[in-house]
Write a protein that holds these residues in place. Sequence first.
Motif, short mmCIF file in Angstrom:
data_model
loop_
_atom_site.label_atom_id
_atom_site.label_comp_id
_atom_site.label_asym_id
_atom_site.label_seq_id
_atom_site.Cartn_x
_atom_site.Cartn_y
_atom_site.Cartn_z
N VAL A 559 0.22 -36.61 -24.91
CA VAL A 559 1.17 -37.62 -24.46
C VAL A 559 2.38 -37.71 -25.38
CG1 VAL A 559 1.50 -40.10 -24.16
CG2 VAL A 559 -0.53 -38.98 -23.21
N ASP A 560 2.15 -37.64 -26.69
CA ASP A 560 3.24 -37.83 -27.65
C ASP A 560 3.66 -36.54 -28.33
OD1 ASP A 560 0.88 -37.51 -28.94
OD2 ASP A 560 1.13 -39.18 -30.34
N LYS A 561 3.29 -35.38 -27.79
CA LYS A 561 3.61 -34.10 -28.43
C LYS A 561 4.91 -33.53 -27.86
CE LYS A 561 -0.05 -34.39 -30.91
NZ LYS A 561 -0.35 -35.77 -30.46
N ILE A 562 5.97 -34.28 -28.06
CA ILE A 562 7.26 -33.87 -27.48
C ILE A 562 7.88 -32.70 -28.23
CG2 ILE A 562 7.74 -36.15 -26.52
CD1 ILE A 562 9.51 -36.71 -28.92
N ASP A 563 7.41 -32.39 -29.44
CA ASP A 563 7.96 -31.27 -30.21
C ASP A 563 7.12 -30.00 -30.08
OD1 ASP A 563 10.04 -32.81 -31.18
OD2 ASP A 563 8.91 -33.48 -32.94
N LEU A 564 6.01 -30.06 -29.36
CA LEU A 564 5.11 -28.91 -29.26
C LEU A 564 5.80 -27.76 -28.54
CD1 LEU A 564 2.18 -28.03 -29.92
CD2 LEU A 564 1.60 -28.64 -27.57
N GLU A 565 5.79 -26.58 -29.17
CA GLU A 565 6.46 -25.41 -28.61
C GLU A 565 5.48 -24.30 -28.22
OE1 GLU A 565 9.16 -24.25 -31.66
OE2 GLU A 565 10.62 -25.83 -31.21
N ILE A 566 4.41 -24.12 -28.98
CA ILE A 566 3.44 -23.07 -28.70
C ILE A 566 2.05 -23.70 -28.59
CG2 ILE A 566 2.30 -21.01 -29.60
CD1 ILE A 566 4.87 -20.20 -30.91
N LEU A 567 1.35 -23.39 -27.50
CA LEU A 567 -0.04 -23.82 -27.32
C LEU A 567 -0.86 -22.60 -26.94
CD1 LEU A 567 -2.24 -25.98 -27.13
CD2 LEU A 567 -1.57 -26.34 -24.74
N ASP A 568 -1.80 -22.24 -27.80
CA ASP A 568 -2.66 -21.08 -27.59
C ASP A 568 -4.11 -21.54 -27.60
OD1 ASP A 568 -3.96 -18.68 -27.49
OD2 ASP A 568 -2.89 -17.76 -29.17
N LEU A 569 -4.76 -21.44 -26.44
CA LEU A 569 -6.17 -21.84 -26.30
C LEU A 569 -7.03 -20.64 -25.94
CD1 LEU A 569 -5.65 -25.18 -24.32
CD2 LEU A 569 -6.06 -24.91 -26.77
N SER A 570 -6.65 -19.46 -26.39
CA SER A 570 -7.35 -18.23 -26.04
C SER A 570 -8.82 -18.30 -26.45
CB SER A 570 -6.69 -17.04 -26.74
OG SER A 570 -5.35 -16.91 -26.35
N GLY A 571 -9.66 -17.80 -25.57
CA GLY A 571 -11.07 -17.67 -25.89
C GLY A 571 -11.90 -18.92 -25.68
N ASN A 572 -11.31 -20.01 -25.19
CA ASN A 572 -12.07 -21.22 -24.90
C ASN A 572 -12.73 -21.05 -23.52
OD1 ASN A 572 -11.55 -23.69 -26.93
ND2 ASN A 572 -9.75 -22.35 -26.87
N ARG A 573 -13.86 -20.39 -23.50
CA ARG A 573 -14.47 -19.94 -22.27
C ARG A 573 -15.08 -21.07 -21.44
NH1 ARG A 573 -14.46 -14.55 -22.16
NH2 ARG A 573 -14.24 -13.41 -24.12
N ASP A 574 -15.33 -22.22 -22.03
CA ASP A 574 -15.96 -23.29 -21.26
C ASP A 574 -14.97 -24.38 -20.85
OD1 ASP A 574 -15.52 -24.25 -23.79
OD2 ASP A 574 -17.29 -25.56 -23.79
N MET A 575 -13.69 -24.17 -21.06
CA MET A 575 -12.68 -25.15 -20.66
C MET A 575 -12.44 -25.00 -19.16
SD MET A 575 -8.84 -25.75 -22.15
CE MET A 575 -8.32 -24.08 -21.71
N LYS A 576 -12.62 -26.08 -18.39
CA LYS A 576 -12.53 -26.01 -16.94
C LYS A 576 -11.19 -26.47 -16.39
CE LYS A 576 -17.49 -26.47 -16.14
NZ LYS A 576 -18.57 -27.22 -15.44
N ASN A 577 -10.48 -27.32 -17.13
CA ASN A 577 -9.19 -27.84 -16.65
C ASN A 577 -8.25 -28.02 -17.83
OD1 ASN A 577 -9.71 -28.54 -13.67
ND2 ASN A 577 -11.42 -29.56 -14.70
N LEU A 578 -6.97 -27.97 -17.53
CA LEU A 578 -5.96 -28.29 -18.53
C LEU A 578 -5.76 -29.80 -18.57
CD1 LEU A 578 -3.26 -25.55 -17.83
CD2 LEU A 578 -4.91 -25.60 -19.69
N PRO A 579 -5.43 -30.34 -19.74
CA PRO A 579 -5.20 -31.79 -19.80
C PRO A 579 -3.97 -32.18 -19.00
CG PRO A 579 -4.58 -30.74 -21.86
CD PRO A 579 -5.27 -29.69 -21.05
N GLY A 580 -4.09 -33.28 -18.26
CA GLY A 580 -2.97 -33.71 -17.42
C GLY A 580 -1.74 -34.06 -18.20
N SER A 581 -1.90 -34.49 -19.46
CA SER A 581 -0.75 -34.89 -20.27
C SER A 581 0.07 -33.71 -20.76
CB SER A 581 -1.22 -35.71 -21.47
OG SER A 581 -2.10 -34.94 -22.29
N LEU A 582 -0.37 -32.49 -20.46
CA LEU A 582 0.38 -31.32 -20.92
C LEU A 582 1.79 -31.30 -20.32
CD1 LEU A 582 0.09 -28.81 -22.67
CD2 LEU A 582 -0.70 -27.56 -20.66
N SER A 583 1.96 -31.92 -19.18
CA SER A 583 3.29 -31.99 -18.57
C SER A 583 4.26 -32.80 -19.40
CB SER A 583 3.19 -32.58 -17.16
OG SER A 583 2.66 -33.89 -17.22
N MET A 584 3.76 -33.61 -20.34
CA MET A 584 4.63 -34.46 -21.16
C MET A 584 5.09 -33.75 -22.43
SD MET A 584 2.62 -38.09 -20.69
CE MET A 584 4.01 -39.03 -21.28
#
Length: 1154
Positions: A559-584
Amino acid sequence: MLWLCEAKHPASQAVAPTSEEPCTFQRKQGECCTGAWPQPTATQLSCRTSSTSRIPAFIYTNSIDGAIKDIFTEIQRRRDRKVIYFDGWDGFGAAPVLRYMAQELRSIQAKETPPELYFDTTIYIDCSAWENRREMQRKIAEELKLDPETMAMFNKQDEEDDFSCVDHGSRDVIPGVSRVIAQTLVNKKFMMIFLNGSDEEIDVNGFGITPTYWDHVILWTFKRRTLTIHAHARPDEISSKLRYTQLFLSCLWSTPKIKGSSAFRELLCAEAANIVARHLWMRSIDLTMVTECFMCELFLQCSFHSATEFGWVDHALNYWTCDGIIKGDGARKIISDTLHQEIHWDGDASLLEEVFAELVEDPEAPFLVINEDSSFFKKRPYCRWICVTSKNLPTIQENTKEILERASSMFVALEKSDNLQSLPNGLLTQCSNLCVLNLYYCAFSFISPPFLQCQGLRFLGLDHCTHDNNDEGDNHTIWACLKSLQVLDLRYTEWDDILSEEKMNIMANLRELNIEAFMCWQLTSRLHGRLRYLQKLRIIKPTHHMVNTTLKDWHNSFVDKIDLEILDLSGNRDMKNLPGSLSMAKNLQMLILDGCDELENVAVPNGLPSSLRSFSFDGYGPATHWESSFKVPLEFTKPMQPPDADKRDAKTSKISLQGCTQLENLFVRGLPNLVELDLSGCAIKILDLTTMVVNVPALKRLLLLGCEKLRAILWGSSDSLKNLELLCIDTRPKRTFGFTEPSLAKHTQPSLAKHRHCRLQLNALLADARLARSLHPLVNNQSYDDVFFNIHITSSCEYGAVFQFDASGKEISEPENQRHHVPVSCYGDVSIEIGNAPMLVFPQPPTLSDHHIEISDGSHNSLDSELTSDPAGWIGLDGLVAFCTKSMHVHDVSTSVIMPSRWTSCRLNWCRVERCPNLDTVFSRTRDDHNQLEVIWASDLRIARCIWSKGFDRRPSFGNLLHLRLRSCPRLQFILPVWVASFPSLKTLHIIHCGDLTHVFVLDENYPEKILLHGVPFPKLTTIHLHDLSKLQQICEVKMLAPALETIKIRGCFGLRRLPALQGREPGMKRPTVEMEKDVWDALEWDGLPAGHHPDLFEPPVHSRYYRRSRLLRGTVLRYVLAYILRLLIAETSMSFSSATQSPLTILPLALPR
């Protein structure tokens, strides 16, 4: 740092001088005249035999100024050698020498002395970041300051090549530009100094530069954006590539130890100055900073990286900023990103080790490597970077106290083992200035780590570190060292507490967090309200999972990660959905999901951030190492296709990157269940399905709506997308493409319901007709009945929907908001009121087919060229029209041609043409007119003289023509030439408002002779509607036979003299009905009953109650009324003006309209 840039070469002098400034490097007295210089080796001399015309020459100097002087001497001495290669010192230092030579030559040009080195034009071309030959030509043209028209050729040809899918690296020179360059340089003494970043020698003759015939000298070197030092065998390797070079120059070191001397450091400073000069905006920065970045990179590559065999060099950018090499907050990020792309040491590993070993021996070196053989008693007053690989840590701690006090970066790499060596408790106690700390295979207390005293720590890297159970430490430890931390990198180090909420609250300044092989994606649930300034987050290859994570915390984590530029979640094999707040995360530029097998959909409710520039989802697993830039990991870092690729079960079925307007880099691979890929609104210019989207066998829907920059699609093999069912494209500018799943059929995206027999549906709205070059192979490689397409070429946003396919299997119908209701005349409403409606009702246009093309207003000006190419090159719109299209609608365009040159088609059923003001002929003449046309529908063609032109021998044609409908073509002289024996299928003839039309059908240049005697049969013609054809004399230039005629409605055709004959009419058929003016009926000419051409064979004509005789003035009641009102207004205005000026009033007479 004096060790790097000595006083005689201050940083200010290293910035690129102007053309008036002499070279800043001065030769030492007697430098080239004294000393025992080594002789060339046999390998170096071997380049003499590689070409009979090439001469090797060796320069014995250690300085740039000495090299420049000796190169000038060689140029003067060997005037017949026009193409010269300079190799520098084993490949090192060549670029700065050539750059300073260019500056010296410009100074000579200004002074015109010495005359033997005077050149009319000298240019310096830096192509170290090689793209292609055309970009090199562009830089030459820029240096020569060619005119704007010539420079515009580059963008024009690049755009053309984009649409033609020409590989960027293979784009060649433009002949037109080469001619201008040749004209510019003819009879001129010319010198080009050139840095060649490619792997091959460039033949400059194709660029308009001709050393063979004119006094043109080329001085060049192989140079990429790297620092290169090659082994002695390299000259022979280079020489084998040279085909046009006539002189090979290289410098020899004076002593074996020169690589560690001050001369080498001068060359290093010059290389740094070369980078600064390449970027104009960097010319104000301190050159020492760039040189330190060089040395730091070399130190990491030859010490820590060599000891760990791990890609820590990728962290160089972080080391530069955290160590304080690159200072300043404003431009620091831009400078560091630029230098990270420029600075890389390239060469034989053993040779780099040799260079580094010589530099380490210098007591004033800024770095120190402590191994088992090191002596710690030497004073190192300038040492800042330390690498420790020795196991004797207590001795090191005792003997390096003074060095550790000054150290800003420390790298400790111990031996790999099951029982890791523990760090001494007080090892880092003296490191008060330490900013960067990397620990590799070390054991220490996680409760009270040794770096707690490092209050200025900015970078902390822990790789394969473990907790030392023998040292429990103090549970009340103060973690103030985390306050200044900017980068935390944890790899295979299971230390959960350092990522506790309490510790994260302390890390208020953390900019980058990297976690590998430890925690999983659920860690992000702790981020909500913490690490607000985080810019890069990597949580990759987790080994175990967290518990007690609430779904709410997970979805609110960004929600408050307005400066985030790179997000790497490689290899997280059990993650089923992306967080909805990623659009923020409004500044997110890179998203990597490699190996996230359980991810069901790549989509968030409000869409991924529009700032996203790079996206990667590799079903084969994470990359071997990651990049610091915003490009997806390079192909060689990606895992190879595993043997069990077909058995892998990545569950992702949909990827939606809709609205990512900055997205340029894309990599999707190995997703067997991917059904839909939505790239709507992305900035991708060329979608390469051979490299960007591969091994997605189940892909059914590909959506490219709102992709304004899209210029080409590369499809690859026919099996790569064998299950594709729906392709939607819309490249119009400023298009609103938002939609949701329930409204697919209503708004921009077409219904997903398939045609009964259709395998692939193609719906495209193209702003540029050249994009059809990418659609032609897709359609052409399918079975014709398996692909249905609807292609609309327009840039107008008035057309709100792509045509839809009916689920019942019927033909496509045009949406209501696109239907064209044709006005019958300028005053059609008046005519209807007086009873002429039956004559003026124009037929509705035909329904669309399942292979349809529409071309309308706003089409790109390339339309004419796309339809007039050589038939041998019909690979775009021309090929689709000629061989694949069943129905075609062209309207509101200024094109002069709508059919391919030498048009031929065995599929086009109907053609509708409207409001094309520059169209002279709809179908141009051709030798191959075997067509399947059923309907010709034309309207408002202002200058068209015919629908089908005359000329050439033709095949039998018009066998399927059913309807001929034309309206408001005032210059039309005839419609179709007759070269066939009959029109066997024509049923209706409907023509109105074509004032210059004299015949509907005229004889072609070649025609069957029998039609002169027997006439042209129209066996199925039933209806003739003709209106307002004032010059029409006959429907057909020869006798016209229409035995099935049922209805004739004619109005305003006062020159008509003949009706079709009914010869051959079956007995008992009802006589044709006739409506026309009495004057026209009375003036008709007849051949008599035996010829089937007599008024008694027709029903008595019906004469309208409202018609004007030919002798009456042309006009309508409305015209008279409007003219009368206009005169009254003029008179009233004149009277007002007259009273104001007291001048006599002139009453204008009322002129009757014509």
